[in-house]
Design an enzyme around this catalytic site. Structure first.
Site, PDB file in Angstrom:
ATOM      1  N   CYS A   1       0.805  -1.222   0.000  1.00  0.00           N
ATOM      2  CA  CYS A   1       0.000   0.000   0.000  1.00  0.00           C
ATOM      3  C   CYS A   1       0.836   1.270   0.000  1.00  0.00           C
ATOM      4  O   CYS A   1       0.562   2.168  -0.779  1.00  0.00           O
ATOM      5  CB  CYS A   1      -1.039  -0.009   1.112  1.00  0.00           C
ATOM      6  SG  CYS A   1      -0.435  -0.329   2.738  1.00  0.00           S
TER       7      CYS A   1
ATOM      8  N   GLU B   1       4.565   1.058   0.974  1.00  0.00           N
ATOM      9  CA  GLU B   1       5.950   0.793   1.307  1.00  0.00           C
ATOM     10  C   GLU B   1       6.898   1.020   0.137  1.00  0.00           C
ATOM     11  O   GLU B   1       6.491   1.025  -1.015  1.00  0.00           O
ATOM     12  CB  GLU B   1       6.097  -0.645   1.832  1.00  0.00           C
ATOM     13  CG  GLU B   1       5.214  -0.938   3.030  1.00  0.00           C
ATOM     14  CD  GLU B   1       3.963  -1.696   2.644  1.00  0.00           C
ATOM     15  OE1 GLU B   1       3.011  -1.038   2.145  1.00  0.00           O
ATOM     16  OE2 GLU B   1       3.918  -2.914   2.804  1.00  0.00           O
TER      17      GLU B   1
END
Ligand code: SF4
Ligand code: SF4
Lengths: 308, 791
Positions: B434, B436
């Site tokens: 999402c 990183e």
């Protein structure tokens, strides 16, 4: 208002991230006090030129501390309810200080130029990226033209673009002094028919139309803002034609915004212990876009709601 | 702009209209093979198991598809990973079929199979079973309590962005040959070094899985041929013959066209998902490594913008075929069925030059048209990003699509450099999952290893180490809070609790990584990340070029607001004594609503550009980052901090007692770096200023800033310009990530009432997109509340 030698402004809100009061991302300073009494006013708290207490009953947690601190005994308990006697209240704000729930709020605060500017300056990076800036609105900012003039002067010098939102109901001298450092005028126009105007706003539009004519010669872009309240300032398409034909004689008008009536202000009447009387007909999209077409037929770029 | 083609419309509808089910085949074949190979080296067993799965799972080519290969037998569906946490669903299975949130179909026979053939084997052999044997009991207890941290690696690791440039240039046949050569060298005793024994095993496993991937694709080639034989529509027949040819060619050999490259990627994704659980297996900088194929095809006249959009859309839709299998507990912590396959587009290259290209726009356009939850489309921006990209992006955002997020190249490359990554690799980062971040194709960063409850550390600090909800002394004895004289004493105690609990989380994460290394080497994944093949060792041993473990904190705003409130109300203005405060907190403010109102309305709140509280947010962000960065992982790398919460801020909220910020027990904590719900009172620019006072480079694993805005705010050209200005200014101020959640609150309320009418309504929850109707009631309510606030 002059307090201990320094001009202070009576401000009831400073709204950051305003995107409907002029181009780009702006900070709008709302000045309290207005000479007009528009029936449909969406900011009733902006009208009186003095601080007022607003009471949001839904937030009240019934601690009753306000009752004891009011120096004028303007607050009473009726069964479990808190009631404010507005005739006695003098807007001192004592009650708000002990009202932790935020149910009581003093609307209107005397602020120094520096205080207002400090808030305005915080979003400079956003103004720069978006061609935004500061907007003076109200109420009628020209009721405090000295303060606004100073505010705009400094903002102007610091490279912050300035916009004035006005009803135009002020002495030309007041208006022209502010215009020296104004980059954009948002000029409200409710009606060109003087009688209609007086019925709707409590004042004739003589000064307003005069000032608009003079302002249009100043080489400052003007956006005309027309509130559309069906059955009030606008009854038929004819009313819009009248405005259109008046405007067609002016120069310097950049755009016309049609502002459809909304009811968001209704709740604030209750907070102020006043009655909300407007019973405007609901607007249909078609009618609004007809009105848009009419203004456009007079050669003006027109928007609904204020964004092009 | 063109519009959606009938093909895309049909493929999209099929995903939306089909009720998701649980796909048991992978569990069945995986278990079958594993129970047959007991006693063999574990990496070989894993390789054989994957090969067995790929030989046997059902294959399916759906009408109109151009990109083929199904993750599950009846998409959309969930794969059962029995070696991880997949079997947790069994006790709840009746509920799973009928639950209101994320229901999944499964037949009685399938349940019987899972219960009788799969579960008995794994109950003592799963990652969890092993982890429990080697992890200190206190950590296991803390984990299952759900209050302090969530450790995800019990399910596996995943969370990588795949080195597709290299895979595409080699093809798996070549990789298989390379592995064979290594095995041959070993057999011929080319070296007598002791390491070569383990390496030989790795290469043997590599050969098995590379071959299995090729064979899997060839099953599709045959299937396409068969279908073509019976196809009456001549156009479709031609398509099927072409599909057959493509599946024979890729992923065995390097693709010859854009279409083949996409098919290559998809087969690889499918194989990866059969081996590794379905979280965050990301595709990296697609517009970069696919551009040569695109360009060549366009120049050859066999591809144009529209055709490329359609092919890309076909792939995008495929990524929606898989949903995760979450039990009730996990659904609270990770609501919304995310699988988080990320795609990274735009940005600068290793030299810092802008490399946005035509394919960047192709991919944005495909995203706009497909308008489904997956993939997560991550747009990299920097100071010199072209205006055209900003405009295209603003248009996608303003269209109400919520699976697009923005990443700031300058800030991110700086954050990665700070962790010792050379500038060129730092600049060439890609996104994972999402939010990183890691150097593209070279990293195994277990980027979602753990999520950590910061707020409960403050609770422990105010109770001498005791959780007042769970009534257990898990923290350190940091002293009687009644003796605290200044806010500094509170901060000191808080820091100690963070340090102490972080240590537990780290230890747990390391134990779980050891479990992965021992129980579940992943030979196929090891072929897909730079370094592992060269080193000759499984990726779980630390053979990737970069090895980090990412652990995220939750509740930043709650702690910052609480410290500010304590400082002002207890220590400075003395409006309330520490004793009264602590009593009120213990009782969840019952009987003391007045105090709660004081705290909510009179203490400053993070998110309003107010230094008196923002300074605490800065401090808390620094404390967590420093504590995490003290620790090493078991792959010879370091732990790195992130700041996002998925939906753990809701789960943690159930266990975190009332806080001095005025937040009550059970209320969600704050999410990522965003201000607490209901506390932004000065508008978006003020919120952005607060958020960017924090040094985002302290969070090299990534952070999430979600902004909810009404759609009509950005109407027209001027509205669009304002949106672009907001993005640019936020980035200039040092913001690392931003995501706009543009929906209308009324629509959400309506969707809550009639979910069936709003199947495709997407919202951003915390850094990922979810279908609103898939969210739990609590999360829905939170989204609605956040939304109403800004109106
Ligand atoms: S102080 Fe505020 S909350 Fe208390 S009774 Fe008065 S209005 Fe209500
Ligand atoms: S503002 Fe002052 S006078 Fe008015 S009700 Fe409150 S305390 Fe009384």
């Amino acid at each position: 208002m002059v307090i201990s030698g320094k001009v202070k402004g009576l401000v009831f809100n400073i709204q950051r991230f305003s995107i409907h009061d002029g181009p780009g991302i702006r900070t709008t300073v709302f000045f309290k006090g207005c000479p007009l009494r528009c029936l449909w006013c969406a900011n009733p708290e902006s009208i009186n030129p003095f601080p007022e207490i607003m009471f949001n009953e839904a937030k009240c947690i019934k601690c009753y501390k306000c009752i004891n601190v009011c120096p004028f005994r303007a607050i009473i308990q009726h069964f479990d309810k808190v009631i404010i006697n507005r005739e006695i209240c003098d807007g001192c704000g004592e009650c708000m200080n002990v009202c932790y729930s935020g149910a009581l709020n003093l609307c209107g605060k005397y602020m120094s130029l520096e205080e207002v500017l400090n808030e305005v300056r915080r979003d400079i990076p956003f103004y720069q990226a978006s061609n935004g800036g500061v907007t003076a609105s109200g109420g009628e900012p020209l009721m405090q033209h000295e303060f606004v003039k100073e505010l705009f002067k400094i903002a102007y010098e610091e490279g912050i673009s300035t916009a004035l939102e006005t009803s135009g109901h002020a002495p030309w001298k007041a208006l022209s002094s502010v215009l020296k450092h104004t980059d954009l005028i948002l000029y409200d126009l409710k009606a060109v028919d003087s009688k209609v105007h007086e019925e709707m706003t409590g004042v004739t539009n003589k000064l307003i139309l005069e000032n608009l004519k003079r302002a249009s010669l100043e080489a400052i872009p003007i956006i005309i803002r027309i509130p559309i309240i069906m059955g009030y300032n606008i009854a038929t398409e004819e009313d819009i034609h009248k405005i259109g034909s008046f405007l067609s004689k002016l120069k310097g008008i950049e755009r016309v915004d049609l502002l459809p009536y909304h009811k968001f202000g209704e709740i604030k009447y209750r907070f102020l212990g006043r009655e909300y009387k407007v019973k405007a007909k609901p607007l249909n999209k078609e009618f609004i876009s007809n009105l848009k077409g009419i203004i456009e037929s007079y050669g003006y770029k027109t928007s609904i709601g204020g964004l092009s | 702009m063109g519009s959606i083609t009938p093909r895309i419309k049909a493929l999209r509808e099929r995903i939306l209209r089909t009720r998701p089910s649980i796909s048991v085949e992978r569990a069945k074949y995986y278990t079958e093979s594993m129970s047959r190979t007991e006693g063999e080296p574990v990496i070989i067993r894993q390789a054989k198991a994957l090969a067995h799965v790929l030989e046997n799972i059902p294959i399916e080519i759906f009408p109109q598809e151009l990109i083929v290969g199904t993750m599950v037998s009846k998409p959309p569906g969930a794969i059962v990973y029995p070696e991880g946490v997949g079997l947790r669903i069994i006790p709840e299975v009746d509920e799973v079929r009928t639950r209101s949130v994320n229901p999944l179909d499964i037949s009685d026979e399938e349940i019987r199979m899972l219960k009788e053939e799969v579960e008995p084997y794994w109950s003592s052999r799963s990652l969890g079973a092993y982890a429990e044997k080697i992890t200190p009991k206190k950590i296991i207890d803390m984990l299952y309590g759900g209050a302090y941290f969530v450790l995800t690696e019990i399910a596996g690791i995943s969370h990588v962005s795949i080195d597709y440039p290299r895979l595409l240039s080699l093809g798996f046949e070549r990789i298989k040959q390379m592995a064979e050569e290594k095995v041959k060298e070993y057999e011929e005793l080319k070296s007598a070094d002791p390491e070569v024994i383990d390496k030989a095993l790795f290469y043997k496993a590599a050969k098995i899985v590379a071959e299995a991937a090729v064979n899997y694709a060839r099953r599709y080639a045959r299937k396409a041929m068969e279908l073509a034989k019976d196809e009456v529509d001549p156009l479709r027949k031609e398509e099927l013959l072409k599909i057959a040819e493509i599946c024979n060619w890729v992923p065995a050999k390097p693709p010859r066209s854009f279409h083949e490259a996409l098919q290559f990627i998809w087969f690889t994704q499918v194989v990866l998902h059969q081996e590794n659980y379905e979280q965050g297996i990301s595709m990296g900088r697609m517009d970069q490594y696919l551009y040569p194929y695109y360009k060549r095809d366009v120049e050859a006249g066999i591809l144009d913008f529209e055709k490329a959009v359609e092919l890309t859309a076909c792939l995008w839709i495929k990524t929606n075929e898989i949903v995760p299998l979450f039990d009730t507990m996990l659904t609270i912590y990770f609501s919304g069925l995310p699988t988080n396959q990320a795609v990274t587009i735009g940005g600068f290259n290793e030299e810092g030059e802008d490399v946005t290209n035509e394919l960047t726009y192709v991919m944005l356009e495909a995203t706009r048209r497909v308008a489904l939850r997956q993939p997560n489309v991550h747009v990299r921006l920097h100071e010199n990003s072209p205006r055209r990209l900003l405009e295209a992006l603003a248009e996608v955002i303003a269209s109400g699509l919520n699976n697009v997020a923005i990443f700031n190249d300058e800030v991110i490359s700086k954050a990665l450099e700070r962790k010792g990554i050379p500038l060129r690799d730092a600049r060439n980062y890609s996104t994972i999952g999402c939010v990183e971040l890691a150097p593209f194709g070279k990293s195994f960063t277990s980027s979602d290893a753990a999520l950590f409850n910061l707020a409960i550390c403050l609770e422990l600090a105010l109770n001498n180490g005791t959780s007042t909800v769970l009534n257990e002394k898990v923290g350190l004895e940091t002293g009687d809070p009644l003796e605290f004289k200044t806010i500094d004493d509170v901060i000191e105690a808080f820091r100690k609790q963070v340090s102490y609990l972080v240590k537990h989380m780290i230890m747990g994460s390391n134990c779980f990584e050891v479990a992965n290394r021992v129980v579940k080497p992943t030979p196929f994944l090891s072929l897909c990340i730079e370094g592992c093949f060269e080193v000759g060792s499984d990726i779980t041993t630390g053979s990737a070029k970069y090895n980090f473990t990412g652990v995220q904190c939750v509740g930043l705003a709650d702690v910052a607001n609480s410290l500010a409130a304590l400082d002002q109300m207890v220590f400075k203005e003395k409006k309330v004594s520490m004793k009264e405060m602590l009593n009120a907190l213990k009782r969840n403010f019952e009987g003391n609503e007045e105090l709660r109102q004081l705290l909510i309305n009179r203490a400053p709140k993070y998110g309003n550009d107010d230094d008196s509280v923002d300074k605490y947010a800065q401090l808390v962000a620094r404390i967590y980052s420093e504590e995490v960065e003290k620790h090493r992982n078991v792959r010879n790398g370091w732990f790195i901090p992130g700041m996002y919460s998925m939906t753990t801020h809701i789960g943690f909220g159930y266990f975190t007692n009332a806080l001095p910020s005025g937040r009550r027990l059970n209320e969600p904590l704050s999410n990522g770096i965003s201000p607490a719900a209901g506390s932004e009172r000065k508008g978006l620019t003020a919120s952005m200023r607060s958020v960017t006072k924090i040094d985002h480079t302290l969070y090299p694993n990534g952070l999430s800033y979600t902004v909810n805005l009404p759609l009509d705010l950005f109407r027209g050209k001027e509205g669009m310009n304002n949106l672009i200005s907001l993005i640019k200014t936020y980035m200039k101020l040092g913001g690392m990530h931003i995501h706009f959640n543009i929906v209308n609150a009324n629509v959400l309320l309506e969707a809550q009432k009639c979910p069936e009418k709003f199947r495709d309504l997407m919202v951003r929850v915390a850094g990922y997109s979810a279908y609103f109707v898939d969210l739990t009631k609590e999360v829905q309510d939170e989204v609605i509340e956040r939304y109403l606030e800004v109106l």
